[in-house]
Design a protein around this motif. Sequence first.
Motif, PDB file in Angstrom:
ATOM      1  N   GLY A  59     -10.851  27.936 -47.583  1.00 39.42           N
ATOM      2  CA  GLY A  59      -9.965  27.981 -46.436  1.00 39.42           C
ATOM      3  C   GLY A  59     -10.603  28.407 -45.132  1.00 39.42           C
ATOM      4  O   GLY A  59      -9.903  28.623 -44.138  1.00 39.42           O
ATOM      5  N   LYS A  60     -11.930  28.518 -45.112  1.00 41.22           N
ATOM      6  CA  LYS A  60     -12.609  28.963 -43.904  1.00 41.22           C
ATOM      7  C   LYS A  60     -13.656  27.952 -43.462  1.00 41.22           C
ATOM      8  O   LYS A  60     -13.965  27.002 -44.171  1.00 41.22           O
ATOM      9  N   GLN A  61     -14.197  28.170 -42.281  1.00 41.18           N
ATOM     10  CA  GLN A  61     -15.211  27.260 -41.756  1.00 41.18           C
ATOM     11  C   GLN A  61     -16.579  27.550 -42.365  1.00 41.18           C
ATOM     12  O   GLN A  61     -16.856  28.654 -42.836  1.00 41.18           O
ATOM     13  N   ARG A  62     -17.401  26.546 -42.300  1.00 41.32           N
ATOM     14  CA  ARG A  62     -18.768  26.693 -42.779  1.00 41.32           C
ATOM     15  C   ARG A  62     -19.563  27.572 -41.815  1.00 41.32           C
ATOM     16  O   ARG A  62     -19.434  27.446 -40.599  1.00 41.32           O
ATOM     17  N   GLU A  63     -20.391  28.465 -42.364  1.00 40.95           N
ATOM     18  CA  GLU A  63     -21.174  29.378 -41.543  1.00 40.95           C
ATOM     19  C   GLU A  63     -22.616  29.438 -42.033  1.00 40.95           C
ATOM     20  O   GLU A  63     -22.892  29.323 -43.225  1.00 40.95           O
TER      21      GLU A  63
END
Length: 120
Positions: free
Chosen positions: A42-46
């Motif tokens: 549920g989060k962006q790629r980092e």
Amino acid sequence: QVQLVESGGGLVQPGGSLRLSCAASGSIASMGAMGWFRQPPGKQRELVASITNVDKTNYADPVKGRFTISRDVAKNTVYLQMDSLKPEDTAVYYCKAIEYGTLASTPGFWGQGTRVSVSS
């Protein structure tokens, strides 16, 4: 065209360790930089770790002191040693290679990802 294949993911308990591998189809010596990204659910790629063609390394703050990136030019492989794993490290981990520019913004070659789950 360079193909990247990640391996080494899996389920591990908090405090445990895993070593991810990223095997390249071509010479990584020609790459300006390679790095490991992760995308939690549920989060962006980092970007979490990177290594340049002169072996300069850099780490995101959440993983400093726990993760180590390295490369073996003879094997055309980049590694990510992950120690003292935490539940918040749970994510799909991707390898990326670029010939020039910056990993965060320059288009490059990506692997298919390997899943890491940290849970008791």
